[in-house]
Design a protein around this motif. Structure first.
Motif, PDB file in Angstrom:
ATOM      1  N   ARG A  92      33.170   4.656  10.342  1.00  0.00           N
ATOM      2  CA  ARG A  92      31.848   4.120   9.988  1.00  0.00           C
ATOM      3  C   ARG A  92      31.969   2.759   9.317  1.00  0.00           C
ATOM      4  NH1 ARG A  92      28.326   8.770   7.068  1.00  0.00           N
ATOM      5  NH2 ARG A  92      26.719   7.137   7.099  1.00  0.00           N
ATOM      6  N   ILE A  93      32.946   2.600   8.439  1.00  0.00           N
ATOM      7  CA  ILE A  93      33.157   1.309   7.796  1.00  0.00           C
ATOM      8  C   ILE A  93      33.454   0.249   8.845  1.00  0.00           C
ATOM      9  CG2 ILE A  93      34.684   0.001   6.265  1.00  0.00           C
ATOM     10  CD1 ILE A  93      35.058   2.585   4.651  1.00  0.00           C
ATOM     11  N   SER A  94      34.329   0.584   9.776  1.00  0.00           N
ATOM     12  CA  SER A  94      34.691  -0.349  10.845  1.00  0.00           C
ATOM     13  C   SER A  94      33.487  -0.705  11.702  1.00  0.00           C
ATOM     14  CB  SER A  94      35.800   0.264  11.704  1.00  0.00           C
ATOM     15  OG  SER A  94      36.079  -0.549  12.810  1.00  0.00           O
ATOM     16  N   ASP A  95      32.730   0.304  12.111  1.00  0.00           N
ATOM     17  CA  ASP A  95      31.563   0.060  12.963  1.00  0.00           C
ATOM     18  C   ASP A  95      30.502  -0.761  12.238  1.00  0.00           C
ATOM     19  OD1 ASP A  95      32.773   1.509  14.950  1.00  0.00           O
ATOM     20  OD2 ASP A  95      31.612   3.336  14.611  1.00  0.00           O
ATOM     21  N   ARG A 109      18.746  11.734   2.740  1.00  0.00           N
ATOM     22  CA  ARG A 109      17.735  10.688   2.573  1.00  0.00           C
ATOM     23  C   ARG A 109      16.793  11.032   1.413  1.00  0.00           C
ATOM     24  NH1 ARG A 109      15.882   7.633   6.799  1.00  0.00           N
ATOM     25  NH2 ARG A 109      16.513   9.284   8.248  1.00  0.00           N
ATOM     26  N   GLU A 110      16.337  12.278   1.363  1.00  0.00           N
ATOM     27  CA  GLU A 110      15.415  12.701   0.307  1.00  0.00           C
ATOM     28  C   GLU A 110      16.091  12.681  -1.060  1.00  0.00           C
ATOM     29  OE1 GLU A 110      12.728  15.767   3.055  1.00  0.00           O
ATOM     30  OE2 GLU A 110      14.470  16.500   1.898  1.00  0.00           O
ATOM     31  N   VAL A 111      17.331  13.144  -1.106  1.00  0.00           N
ATOM     32  CA  VAL A 111      18.062  13.180  -2.374  1.00  0.00           C
ATOM     33  C   VAL A 111      18.255  11.768  -2.924  1.00  0.00           C
ATOM     34  CG1 VAL A 111      20.308  13.678  -3.425  1.00  0.00           C
ATOM     35  CG2 VAL A 111      19.217  15.376  -1.927  1.00  0.00           C
ATOM     36  N   MET A 112      18.623  10.824  -2.045  1.00  0.00           N
ATOM     37  CA  MET A 112      18.818   9.445  -2.499  1.00  0.00           C
ATOM     38  C   MET A 112      17.499   8.843  -2.996  1.00  0.00           C
ATOM     39  SD  MET A 112      22.019   8.453  -2.417  1.00  0.00           S
ATOM     40  CE  MET A 112      22.345  10.074  -3.106  1.00  0.00           C
ATOM     41  N   GLY A 113      16.419   9.157  -2.304  1.00  0.00           N
ATOM     42  CA  GLY A 113      15.110   8.678  -2.745  1.00  0.00           C
ATOM     43  C   GLY A 113      14.731   9.243  -4.102  1.00  0.00           C
ATOM     44  N   ASN A 114      14.990  10.528  -4.311  1.00  0.00           N
ATOM     45  CA  ASN A 114      14.682  11.167  -5.586  1.00  0.00           C
ATOM     46  C   ASN A 114      15.515  10.592  -6.731  1.00  0.00           C
ATOM     47  OD1 ASN A 114      12.835  12.842  -4.326  1.00  0.00           O
ATOM     48  ND2 ASN A 114      14.315  14.505  -4.033  1.00  0.00           N
ATOM     49  N   ARG A 121      19.807   0.714   1.347  1.00  0.00           N
ATOM     50  CA  ARG A 121      21.224   0.980   1.077  1.00  0.00           C
ATOM     51  C   ARG A 121      21.604   2.403   1.496  1.00  0.00           C
ATOM     52  NH1 ARG A 121      23.309  -1.691  -4.519  1.00  0.00           N
ATOM     53  NH2 ARG A 121      25.260  -1.539  -3.337  1.00  0.00           N
ATOM     54  N   LEU A 122      20.739   3.055   2.275  1.00  0.00           N
ATOM     55  CA  LEU A 122      20.983   4.447   2.638  1.00  0.00           C
ATOM     56  C   LEU A 122      22.278   4.617   3.433  1.00  0.00           C
ATOM     57  CD1 LEU A 122      19.877   7.343   2.497  1.00  0.00           C
ATOM     58  CD2 LEU A 122      18.730   6.907   4.694  1.00  0.00           C
ATOM     59  N   GLU A 123      22.525   3.764   4.422  1.00  0.00           N
ATOM     60  CA  GLU A 123      23.745   3.887   5.222  1.00  0.00           C
ATOM     61  C   GLU A 123      24.980   3.598   4.364  1.00  0.00           C
ATOM     62  OE1 GLU A 123      26.652   4.243   8.211  1.00  0.00           O
ATOM     63  OE2 GLU A 123      24.666   5.133   7.898  1.00  0.00           O
ATOM     64  N   GLU A 124      24.899   2.597   3.510  1.00  0.00           N
ATOM     65  CA  GLU A 124      26.009   2.289   2.617  1.00  0.00           C
ATOM     66  C   GLU A 124      26.343   3.482   1.725  1.00  0.00           C
ATOM     67  OE1 GLU A 124      27.034  -1.007  -0.900  1.00  0.00           O
ATOM     68  OE2 GLU A 124      25.019  -0.874  -0.027  1.00  0.00           O
ATOM     69  N   LEU A 125      25.302   4.103   1.173  1.00  0.00           N
ATOM     70  CA  LEU A 125      25.486   5.288   0.344  1.00  0.00           C
ATOM     71  C   LEU A 125      25.974   6.480   1.169  1.00  0.00           C
ATOM     72  CD1 LEU A 125      22.289   4.740  -1.772  1.00  0.00           C
ATOM     73  CD2 LEU A 125      24.581   5.007  -2.762  1.00  0.00           C
ATOM     74  N   GLY A 126      25.519   6.533   2.432  1.00  0.00           N
ATOM     75  CA  GLY A 126      25.976   7.591   3.322  1.00  0.00           C
ATOM     76  C   GLY A 126      27.465   7.494   3.595  1.00  0.00           C
ATOM     77  N   VAL A 127      27.961   6.267   3.815  1.00  0.00           N
ATOM     78  CA  VAL A 127      29.400   6.062   4.003  1.00  0.00           C
ATOM     79  C   VAL A 127      30.149   6.474   2.744  1.00  0.00           C
ATOM     80  CG1 VAL A 127      31.199   4.329   4.361  1.00  0.00           C
ATOM     81  CG2 VAL A 127      29.094   4.228   5.704  1.00  0.00           C
ATOM     82  N   SER A 163      30.095  10.158   2.655  1.00  0.00           N
ATOM     83  CA  SER A 163      30.460  10.799   3.920  1.00  0.00           C
ATOM     84  C   SER A 163      29.364  11.748   4.394  1.00  0.00           C
ATOM     85  CB  SER A 163      31.793  11.548   3.790  1.00  0.00           C
ATOM     86  OG  SER A 163      32.290  11.908   5.069  1.00  0.00           O
ATOM     87  N   LEU A 164      28.122  11.257   4.322  1.00  0.00           N
ATOM     88  CA  LEU A 164      26.958  12.029   4.751  1.00  0.00           C
ATOM     89  C   LEU A 164      26.047  11.167   5.603  1.00  0.00           C
ATOM     90  CD1 LEU A 164      26.109  13.832   1.378  1.00  0.00           C
ATOM     91  CD2 LEU A 164      26.932  14.952   3.467  1.00  0.00           C
ATOM     92  N   LYS A 165      25.305  11.807   6.514  1.00  0.00           N
ATOM     93  CA  LYS A 165      24.288  11.132   7.319  1.00  0.00           C
ATOM     94  C   LYS A 165      22.916  11.374   6.703  1.00  0.00           C
ATOM     95  CE  LYS A 165      27.076   9.663  10.619  1.00  0.00           C
ATOM     96  NZ  LYS A 165      27.009  10.247  11.962  1.00  0.00           N
TER      97      LYS A 165
END
Length: 491
Positions: A215-218, A452-457, A464-470, A473-475
């Motif tokens: 994911r980091i590479s992509d 997504r909901e947890v990060m919003g809460n 920054r959702l994808e960055e936080l997902g990496v 290690s979560l989608k």
């Protein structure tokens, strides 16, 4: 083949074997020609370590340093070469990377430690790096040459068109990282599974970490982290390592640990991303809060920072600039040292001031390398490397700000170099001076929901959702259970 030719070749082979000797590889068990003794490996590690520290800096965190040393020494004891003087360090870099140097030196960046989500992932990468050392991959490639300095690595990314000519400016920076073949990487993956399993960790988590690397590479779109550069595809490695780990556990029944929560609590507060104390870019301006200076970055130029230097380059690869320390007590002494070190032919030189700061500006060209006893090599005048150098005496330190281009492009490039140098000035903005780094913070999830909901809460911005997902290690739509620990980013 005639008898004379046969005898000559036999003599040559005998000489080579006599000089270098045959040794049994401790991992493969095979006898192979050895061009580096164990003593030479250890000496090479000792020689390279100070350059790694100078270039990258060490990250001071006692609990993390104690952890990697405890696990590293435990793994060293069960390795194929337990008698080496292994040493383990955390270097102060945001890049997701780990690397090893012959003789037992292993390094983890704080960036990769921030991206691990459990101890087992760390242990797998630790085993992989120790595997490069125990399998003597540097020796098996019949070379002690290193991949080069961080400047060369960055230069290859930032200014590929300049090629080898930019290497002249990297002398003495010395970030040593070995570049191995795909076969050696695959072998180290296998060793990593074995070693991490032997000290009790679930090596399937090592396989899972390759998904993070992928994911980091992509997401980067260009630069693959050094841990993965020239390596087999991370998606394929994920599958193969998982197969090896599963097979190992079937043959060796046991309780293999993951230790997610303990690891996350341990990295709570680790610096994430660039540390502004080492300098940062904002609105096309580079600021260094600790050294208290600033200068502009040309619009749309790429840049890369480290504790020892700052690099930036045009996207077309035709020009670049590098700021680094210069050696000398005066501007003239620094100039003379630079000319000798970089083998320069000075075209013009003179004193100047930059916003009240004493400076010396010098235009020079790199001389071609001449072999002893050989005539001076001819080169195209338009392709020779030309430098515009500003030596700047500021706060009892002399800095060298180099602008690089080929002689054919230099006149155009200089029109970009000059405004950068002329706008080097003292940093007085207290907001910039007191800028705090971002850090990984560990939080407990208060209720079930998607990532997504947890990060919003937790107040994390959607962009920054994808960055936080990496980082986790979560989608976005992965389910996260109430009471589980999770990473966020804050100051």
């Amino acid at each position: 083949m005639d008898k004379k030719s046969f005898l000559l070749r036999a003599l040559l082979l005998g000489t080579l074997v006599g000089l270098s000797g045959c040794a049994r590889n401790p991992v493969t068990g095979k006898r192979e020609l050895s061009l580096m003794s164990t003593e030479q490996e250890i000496a090479l590690g000792k020689e390279s370590h100070p350059s790694v520290v100078t270039t990258m800096g060490l990250y001071e965190d006692k609990k993390l340093n104690d952890f990697i040393n405890e696990k590293g020494q435990a793994m060293a004891k069960i390795s194929h070469r337990p008698d080496l003087p292994y040493q383990f360090y955390i270097v102060d870099s945001p890049v997701v990377n780990a690397f090893a140097v012959p003789g037992g030196y292993v390094y983890f960046t704080r960036g990769i430690l921030a991206h691990f989500n459990n101890e087992a992932e760390f242990a797998g990468v630790l085993g992989h790096e120790i595997g490069h050392i125990t399998a003597r991959h540097s020796v098996r490639q019949q070379t002690s040459q290193m991949l080069g300095t961080i400047g060369v690595i960055a230069g290859a990314v930032l200014v590929p068109q300049l090629g080898q000519s930019i290497e002249a400016l990297q002398q003495g920076l010395g970030l040593f990282m070995l570049k191995y073949s795909r076969d050696h990487e695959s072998e180290s993956d296998k060793i990593g599974v074995e070693y991490s399993s032997k000290i009790g960790y679930d090596a399937r988590q090592m396989a899972h970490f390759f998904s993070t690397i992928k994911r980091i590479s992509d997401n980067s779109g260009q630069q693959v982290p050094t841990f993965m550069s020239t390596h087999p595809d991370p998606a394929n490695r994920n599958v193969k390592v998982n197969e090896m780990a599963t097979a190992y556990q079937q043959q060796n029944q046991g309780n293999y640990r993951v230790e997610r929560d303990r690891y996350l609590r341990m990295i709570d507060g680790i610096i994430y991303g660039e540390d502004p104390r080492q300098g940062f870019v904002e609105n096309n301006m580079f600021y260094h809060p600790e050294l208290k200076f600033q200068f502009p970055v040309p619009k749309d130029w790429q840049h890369q920072n480290s504790p020892s230097q700052f690099q930036m380059a045009a996207k077309d690869g035709k020009s670049a600039m590098i700021l680094m320390l210069a050696k000398g007590n005066t501007l003239e002494e620094a100039s003379q040292t630079l000319v000798q070190q970089l083998n320069l032919n000075v075209l013009e030189s003179g004193r100047t001031t930059l916003n009240g700061i004493p400076a010396l500006v010098m235009i020079s060209q790199q001389k071609p390398q001449q072999q002893q006893g050989q005539p001076q090599p001819q080169q195209d005048p338009k392709s020779v490397l030309q430098l515009g150098t500003w030596l700047i005496q500021y706060n009892n330190t002399i800095y060298a700000l180099h602008g690089l281009a080929t002689a054919g492009d230099f006149a155009t490039a200089f029109r970009t170099f000059e405004p950068v140098a002329k706008n080097f000035r003292a940093l007085t903005d207290q907001e910039k001076i007191n800028r705090k780094p971002e850090r990984v913070q560990i939080r407990t999830v208060s209720r079930d929901g998607t990532f997504r909901e947890v990060m919003g809460n937790l107040g994390m911005p959607a962009n920054r959702l994808e960055e936080l997902g990496v980082l986790n290690s979560l989608k976005a739509d992965d389910k996260v259970a109430r009471g589980s620990l999770i990473k966020i980013i804050g100051r």
